[in-house]
Design a protein around this motif. Structure first.
Motif, PDB file in Angstrom:
ATOM      1  N   ARG A 184      -3.610   7.485  -3.295  1.00  0.00           N
ATOM      2  CA  ARG A 184      -3.334   6.156  -2.749  1.00  0.00           C
ATOM      3  C   ARG A 184      -3.301   5.124  -3.864  1.00  0.00           C
ATOM      4  O   ARG A 184      -4.163   5.105  -4.727  1.00  0.00           O
TER       5      ARG A 184
ATOM      6  N   GLN B 194       1.369  17.069  -3.187  1.00  0.00           N
ATOM      7  CA  GLN B 194       2.287  17.818  -4.062  1.00  0.00           C
ATOM      8  C   GLN B 194       3.309  16.912  -4.753  1.00  0.00           C
ATOM      9  O   GLN B 194       3.951  17.321  -5.712  1.00  0.00           O
TER      10      GLN B 194
ATOM     11  N   SER C  60       0.956   5.500  -0.031  1.00  0.00           N
ATOM     12  CA  SER C  60       0.248   6.773   0.173  1.00  0.00           C
ATOM     13  C   SER C  60       1.217   7.911  -0.117  1.00  0.00           C
ATOM     14  O   SER C  60       2.392   7.838   0.256  1.00  0.00           O
ATOM     15  N   PHE C  61       0.699   8.924  -0.769  1.00  0.00           N
ATOM     16  CA  PHE C  61       1.585  10.016  -1.202  1.00  0.00           C
ATOM     17  C   PHE C  61       1.048  11.355  -0.739  1.00  0.00           C
ATOM     18  O   PHE C  61      -0.148  11.525  -0.528  1.00  0.00           O
ATOM     19  N   TRP C  62       1.949  12.304  -0.613  1.00  0.00           N
ATOM     20  CA  TRP C  62       1.518  13.674  -0.353  1.00  0.00           C
ATOM     21  C   TRP C  62       1.048  14.268  -1.678  1.00  0.00           C
ATOM     22  O   TRP C  62       1.600  13.961  -2.746  1.00  0.00           O
TER      23      TRP C  62
ATOM     24  N   GLY D 269       6.074  10.171   0.097  1.00  0.00           N
ATOM     25  CA  GLY D 269       5.004   9.320   0.601  1.00  0.00           C
ATOM     26  C   GLY D 269       5.568   8.110   1.305  1.00  0.00           C
ATOM     27  O   GLY D 269       6.723   8.125   1.750  1.00  0.00           O
ATOM     28  N   SER D 270       4.773   7.078   1.403  1.00  0.00           N
ATOM     29  CA  SER D 270       5.239   5.880   2.092  1.00  0.00           C
ATOM     30  C   SER D 270       4.785   4.633   1.357  1.00  0.00           C
ATOM     31  O   SER D 270       3.761   4.639   0.669  1.00  0.00           O
ATOM     32  N   VAL D 271       5.587   3.583   1.505  1.00  0.00           N
ATOM     33  CA  VAL D 271       5.254   2.280   0.927  1.00  0.00           C
ATOM     34  C   VAL D 271       5.306   1.271   2.073  1.00  0.00           C
ATOM     35  O   VAL D 271       6.305   1.177   2.767  1.00  0.00           O
ATOM     36  N   VAL D 272       4.218   0.551   2.261  1.00  0.00           N
ATOM     37  CA  VAL D 272       4.175  -0.429   3.348  1.00  0.00           C
ATOM     38  C   VAL D 272       3.818  -1.790   2.772  1.00  0.00           C
ATOM     39  O   VAL D 272       2.851  -1.925   2.028  1.00  0.00           O
ATOM     40  N   SER D 273       4.613  -2.773   3.104  1.00  0.00           N
ATOM     41  CA  SER D 273       4.333  -4.133   2.642  1.00  0.00           C
ATOM     42  C   SER D 273       3.296  -4.774   3.554  1.00  0.00           C
ATOM     43  O   SER D 273       3.476  -4.838   4.771  1.00  0.00           O
ATOM     44  N   LEU D 274       2.230  -5.247   2.953  1.00  0.00           N
ATOM     45  CA  LEU D 274       1.164  -5.907   3.705  1.00  0.00           C
ATOM     46  C   LEU D 274       0.902  -7.303   3.144  1.00  0.00           C
ATOM     47  O   LEU D 274      -0.197  -7.845   3.280  1.00  0.00           O
TER      48      LEU D 274
ATOM     49  N   GLY E 109      10.947   9.545   1.261  1.00  0.00           N
ATOM     50  CA  GLY E 109      10.209   9.881   2.471  1.00  0.00           C
ATOM     51  C   GLY E 109       9.461  11.190   2.367  1.00  0.00           C
ATOM     52  O   GLY E 109       8.452  11.399   3.043  1.00  0.00           O
ATOM     53  N   ASP E 110       9.951  12.083   1.492  1.00  0.00           N
ATOM     54  CA  ASP E 110       9.269  13.367   1.312  1.00  0.00           C
ATOM     55  C   ASP E 110       8.095  13.264   0.344  1.00  0.00           C
ATOM     56  O   ASP E 110       7.358  14.230   0.139  1.00  0.00           O
TER      57      ASP E 110
ATOM     58  N   GLU F  47       0.853  -1.190   0.000  1.00  0.00           N
ATOM     59  CA  GLU F  47       0.000   0.000   0.000  1.00  0.00           C
ATOM     60  C   GLU F  47       0.886   1.236   0.000  1.00  0.00           C
ATOM     61  O   GLU F  47       1.854   1.326   0.767  1.00  0.00           O
TER      62      GLU F  47
END
Lengths: 194, 991
Positions: free
Chosen positions: A83, A44, A40-42, A105-110, A102-103, A38
């Motif tokens: 997203r 901008q 998620s990004f900012w 967004g984020s990537v998370v392994s699920l 990191g500036d 998943e």
């Protein structure tokens, strides 16, 4: 390579079940060792990330919200304005982790938190509409559509991958409930577990 | 099988005489045919007496041929598959059907409680309210007798063996009803390419076309129906649901329907549900629910053999059943004459036609005379007589007074028809009040058509079939946007209509306005006299319209009666409120698959199979199924948790902590975010360390607690309580979306991603060293609240040194799919150190000994100060709740504070919920000084201990108070002490 254990491993029995004469209404195949990320990004960061994704996956278009793009070996799922989710063969995780700063967004392994079933057959929509409230009609939920919704109070992600093909992705802790619901519901149409 | 000839069965009808069906009624074996309802089969067999009435136990017969039936309610099935109060008129016949009559003892013909009729003058409206008011307190005595006598059918307490399901449908157009109007609307939309769902409560499509010999245009109704059905079959965009009743019409055009999938089958398919409840969301809805015939009211109008004229016609036309050999017609409707003529020409002796109208159309008049049927225009039936079957009726001129003399006419049935009541129920459920139409002398839908639904056919007041078809087509076209002019309801010309109520004289016998609840016209009049003026009040006082038929027959007559009694215009009287369901639903259909273990979702730990193999007993904690304890040699939970707790203190134990909420927090503002969420500081937390955190709600009360680990500069891993996880996630998402949108922070629930075990006890470090050889777990490498991430033979592991038990302890996590591998590795590593497994019961005991708070203390009413955690609150920053926690009430000295409690006698156990009072010998009064929150037997102390919240608790340490349970009639002397019963300095934890 360690073997990832499915929460369905104790209850998923291969074979044909339920009420059928000739035609099996639903075929169930569990997807194994998939990657589910998943992202998620900012807001901008979206323009630059859009370009990166197009380049990385050799895409012509970025998926619109609620739609899914099929990649080689996977799917890119646009679940919201900023997203995305990746579902498919392992591979892109490290690339994506490296690509999204990191500036941005984020990537998370699920991958371990999800269970995934490929559902197909002439009665697949009949089965799904016994649990999912979303309009699964041809025009409302065309091939490529996705919905983060729920079955019987449990979160699921449904992706339509073909005329009579869907991917159902859900939390592993509720996998037994989903399986019970699915098989009990499908029994009236006859189902086969591959 | 060759069925015996049936006395009342004639030729014709839609039944299949080649398929006889055997069934039982009150133990008697009878026969019917495929296509019969239970009611038609009973009538064919001459069984007119089918039940006893609710209050007076009067003999009752079949009154209608559909869902408006008030009398013919039977119990269906045997043993665990009993369904009470099934309308025989709606129940399809099948081989093996077993029905019993209800509300009678010892038999239907001879019912002991029919003696109630003798005391009927005492059983009028309001009887219970008035009679059982005194002496005060005697109600409990009366209640059991009244409840035993109340009700009609009896269900079963056995579990329902059937399955049920819910289905969600979306469509362009939903059509409710499949008569001429419904079929026309469905076909009109189907031809336009719309997705259509057509629902019909009957097992055949056709509505009124099945019941009467109608014509449409220049063809018979039967042929018209065949053509329309064959056209319907062609359309793939039409879904037809028979045996499906639309029971509720809700906002956004959501319609609830229930399909009786297997209620008509001798041998149900075990894989198929008995009933389905549909949630149909339609862009547009056509209501084509038709109209129900209205009864006349006269004395003893409930005798078996008295029924609606349209019902008798249905039994003859559709089922080939004659309801009587010598009927009298009582009608003000031209159409009823046609049926009388058909009977007469078919050889039945029609005893008379009684018509309250003086001006009868001359064609009808001439034909009646020509057929030799006695005709009584301008007359009414005042009273019927008979024993368990009508035998004669008393006729009087309409204009005669109450004591006017009349003539008796013999008959074996009375077929009556006072007009038609459109079935306005569904639209009324949407809050659109029906309107009184003087021409129809009944109620039409309040809105013929709206933006999202329309009323078609006889529901909208249309009677002639051609007009019905034409109007229904226009309704469908309007709703799908093909025409722009909306069709209107049909307003009949106003005639001078005689009233439907013949007489209120006591000499006439009881005149029932609500047959199912035994409500008489006298009851309505009495309610008026006693001051119940509003229709809603009359309904509740008399219970008119409150039975399972919801007053489908009686409501309109009651309204006319009320208008007459009050001398008011019926149009201004209003109506009662129609509510779902239109017809009764089974509880099973409402529940669907949410029964038993599937009542609500349950979550399983990734170690669940390991626990099962280890012999765990399980317990539900919120959504989770957790391991409770691991019995050895027949231990009960108490023996097991005492053993497990002792083993953890002595050596080492392992417990599953996977159910803790886990949230991945990332972003450049993650530390700032945590700093605002928690009461303590987070910015200085170094990477590789964890910290205990407490968060408050906006109102200053404690919301949740847990540890959060700093994985990287902008990356944290938060744990929450098991039951608080979802609320914490929602709370933090809200803060980011609404209060602090400027913060770049992403939250992802990773509860399911990670499986975790806590290793606790003096030997826990050794277990880890044995399990993960080569990893340094020394205090220098992993200090208290320090953590490690590493791979062990490919297994990803996260370990944090933290303790809930008060012992040296570690939480060990891996990816959920590898949880069983981690289990094996830890179990193997634990063998040399006698590691045991412990469950949630021992976990609770350990934390109480240590004085750690959990759910019972984090009850939403405690502050950080109350829990002894006030010193964590930073004064150098703002955080959620930091203003409101300073409210006067939250800093009062008298607030309840967390304390330890020890019964003076250590063998005495307290219970959570005991109320705390002063220990000065005064009598316990009021709410006390606080309460006991958590209790356990402490193996470490060898005595029972407890935690509690006590006013000025910390100042009371060392004093004696009393713990009282009025429920258990217990009073226990307890000593107030520190909540940290065990190792208060934390030496073991920091070892």
């Amino acid at each position: 390579m360690l073997e990832r254990k499915s929460p369905l491993s104790q209850i998923r029995i291969m074979g044909k079940f339920g009420h059928f004469s000739e035609e099996i209404g639903l075929t169930i195949r569990e997807s194994k060792d998939f990657t589910y990320l998943e992202m998620s990004f900012w807001d901008q960061a979206m323009p630059s990330l859009r370009s990166k994704f197009l380049e990385l996956f050799a895409l012509k278009d970025f998926p619109e919200s609620g739609l899914t793009i099929t990649l080689k070996g996977g799917r890119l799922i646009r679940s919201g304005p900023a997203r995305l989710a990746y579902y498919g063969e392992p591979g892109p995780e490290d690339v994506l982790l490296a690509m999204v700063g990191g500036d941005e967004g984020s990537v998370v392994s699920l991958s371990h938190s999800r269970c995934a079933l490929h559902l197909s057959g002439s009665k697949v929509k009949d089965v799904l509409e016994r649990g999912i409230r979303v309009n699964l009609g041809e025009s409302a939920f065309p091939v490529g559509a996705n919905a983060f919704t729920e079955i019987h109070g449990m979160s699921v992600l449904l992706i339509r991958t073909g005329a009579s093909d869907y991917e159902l992705i859900f939390m592993r802790t509720t996998a037994r409930n989903i399986w019970t619901w699915l098989t009990e519901t499908a029994a009236q149409f006859g189902y086969e577990v591959l | 099988m060759s069925p015996k000839p049936q006395k009342f069965r004639t030729g014709g009808g839609r039944i299949d005489r080649l398929k006889p069906l055997r069934f039982k009624f009150d133990g008697h074996e009878l026969y019917g045919y495929e296509g019969d309802t239970l009611a038609s089969a009973l009538l064919a067999n001459g069984q007119h007496l089918v039940g006893r009435s609710f209050k007076y136990h009067r003999p009752r017969g079949i009154y209608t041929a559909g869902v408006d039936e008030p009398n013919a309610l039977v119990g269906l099935g045997t043993k665990d598959q009993v369904t009470p109060n099934v309308q025989a008129t709606s129940q399809e016949l099948y081989t093996g059907l077993t029905a019993v009559s209800q509300n009678r003892w010892p038999s239907l013909k001879l019912d002991a409680l029919s003696v109630n009729s003798l005391f009927s003058r005492f059983l009028s409206a309001g009887f219970y309210y008035k009679t059982f008011m005194w002496p005060a307190g005697a109600w409990e005595f009366y209640e059991k007798f009244i409840r035993r006598a109340a009700g009609i059918g009896k269900g079963t307490h056995l579990p329902d063996p059937d399955s049920y399901e819910h289905v969600h449908k979306h469509t362009d157009l939903l059509v409710i009803g499949s008569g001429p109007a419904g079929l026309t609307a469905a076909l009109t939309a189907a031809e336009a390419g719309k997705q259509v769902i057509l629902v019909e409560q009957d097992f055949e499509l056709g509505g009124s076309l099945l019941n009467r010999p109608l014509t449409v245009g220049n063809i018979s109704g039967e042929d018209w129906l065949k053509r329309r059905l064959s056209e319907l079959e062609v359309f793939k965009n039409v879904t037809v649901l028979t045996r499906t009743t639309a029971f509720g019409f809700y906002e956004q055009n959501l319609v609830g329907c229930v399909e009786k999938v297997q209620d008509h089958l001798s041998i149900p398919n075990l894989h198929v549900p008995r009933q389905r409840l549909y949630h149909i969301r339609a862009q547009k809805v056509v209501l084509a629910t038709g109209a129900l015939e209205r009864p006349f009211l006269f004395g003893n109008n409930d005798l078996p053999g008295i029924m609606l004229s349209s019902a008798a016609e249905t039994y003859l036309h559709r089922f080939g059943v004659l309801t009587g050999h010598r009927p009298i017609f009582y009608t003000n409707q031209d159409a009823a004459y046609d049926f009388a003529f058909a009977l007469k020409t078919g050889g039945t002796e029609v005893a008379a036609i009684v018509d309250p109208r003086r001006d009868i159309p001359s064609a009808l008049f001439q034909k009646t005379r020509a057929l030799g049927i006695p005709l009584y225009p301008g007359s009414r039936i005042v009273r019927a007589e008979g024993y368990q079957r009508v035998r004669k009726v008393l006729l009087q001129p309409v204009k005669s007074g109450r004591d006017g003399k009349g003539i008796w006419r013999d008959c074996d049935s009375v077929l009556h028809s006072a007009g038609w009541n459109p079935v306005v129920h569904l639209q009324s459920q949407r809050g659109i009040k029906p309107v009184f139409d003087p021409g129809l002398n009944s109620y039409l839908p309040g809105a013929g058509i709206t933006a999202d639904h329309g009323c078609a056919g006889s529901l909208a007041g249309y009677e002639e079939t051609d007009a019905v078809v034409s109007q229904a087509r226009k309704v469908a076209k309007y709703l799908i946007g093909q025409i722009k002019t909306a069709p209107r309801n049909y307003k009949k010309p106003v005639h001078d209509t005689p009233p439907v109520v013949s007489d209120n004289s006591p000499k006439s016998g009881k005149t029932f306005v609500d047959l199912q609840h035994d409500v008489t016209t006298a009851d309505i009049a009495q309610a008026q006299l006693e001051g119940f003026k509003s229709v809603e009040h009359v309904k509740r006082y008399t219970t008119q319209g409150m039975a399972s038929d919801q007053g489908k027959l009686g409501n309109v007559n009651t309204l006319e009666l009320l208008a007459n009694l009050k001398g008011e215009d019926q149009a201004l009287l209003g109506t009662t409120t129609f509510r779902p369901p239109f017809t009764p639903l089974t509880i099973g259909a409402i529940a669907g698959r949410s029964v038993g273990a599937e009542l609500s979702p349950t979550r399983l730990s990734p170690f669940h199979e390991c626990h099962r193999r280890a012999g765990a007993e399980f317990i539900t904690a919120g959504d989770w199924i957790r391991s409770w304890y691991y019995p050895k040699g027949g231990e009960d939970v108490i023996a097991a948790y005492i053993r497990e707790t002792g083993a953890v203190r002595k050596s080492v134990g392992m417990v599953d902590v996977s159910s803790l909420g886990k949230i991945d927090i990332q972003g450049p503002d993650a530390a700032e975010f945590l700093n605002r969420v928690y009461i303590n500081g987070w910015k200085a937390l170094p990477i590789g360390k964890a910290r205990y955190g407490l968060m408050l709600r906006d109102d200053g009360m404690v919301m949740d607690d847990g540890t959060t680990w700093r994985l990287g500069e902008n990356h944290f891993f938060m744990t929450t309580t098991t039951t608080g996880a979802a609320a914490v996630m929602r709370h933090m998402e809200y803060l980011l979306q609404v209060d602090w949108p400027e913060l770049k922070v992403n939250l992802t629930s990773v509860t399911d991603e990670w499986g975790g075990m806590a290793i606790a006890g003096p030997s826990s470090r050794k277990v880890l060293e044995s399990s993960f050889q080569g990893i340094d777990f020394s205090t220098e490498a992993v200090p208290h609240m320090g953590f490690l991430e590493f791979e062990s033979d490919g297994l990803p592991v996260r370990i944090c040194r933290l303790s809930f038990s008060g012992e040296l302890a570690y939480e060990v996590y891996t990816r959920a799919g590898y949880a069983e591998l981690l289990w094996d590795q830890l179990m193997e590593g634990g063998k040399p150190h006698d590691m045991i497994l412990y469950g949630s019961e021992a976990l609770g005991a350990l934390r109480i000994e240590k004085g750690h708070v959990a759910g019972p203390e984090l009850d939403g009413r405690t502050t950080a100060d109350d829990l002894g955690l006030g010193r964590m609150q930073s004064s150098k920053k703002a955080y959620v709740g930091n203003i409101l926690k300073e409210r006067e009430g939250l800093i009062a000295e008298t607030r309840e504070q967390l304390v330890g409690l020890m019964p003076v006698e250590g063998a005495v156990a307290l219970k959570a919920g005991f109320i705390l009072f002063e220990g000065d010998g005064s009598e316990p009064k009021g709410h006390g000084l606080g309460h006991v929150t958590s209790v356990t037997f402490s193996p470490a102390l060898g005595r029972h201990i407890a935690l509690g919240l006590l006013s000025e608790g910390r100042a009371r340490e060392g004093t004696l108070i009393r713990a009282v349970s009025p429920v258990d009639d217990m009073s226990v002397d307890v000593k107030v002490c520190s909540p940290h019963f065990y190792d208060p300095e934390g030496e073991r934890m920091h070892a």
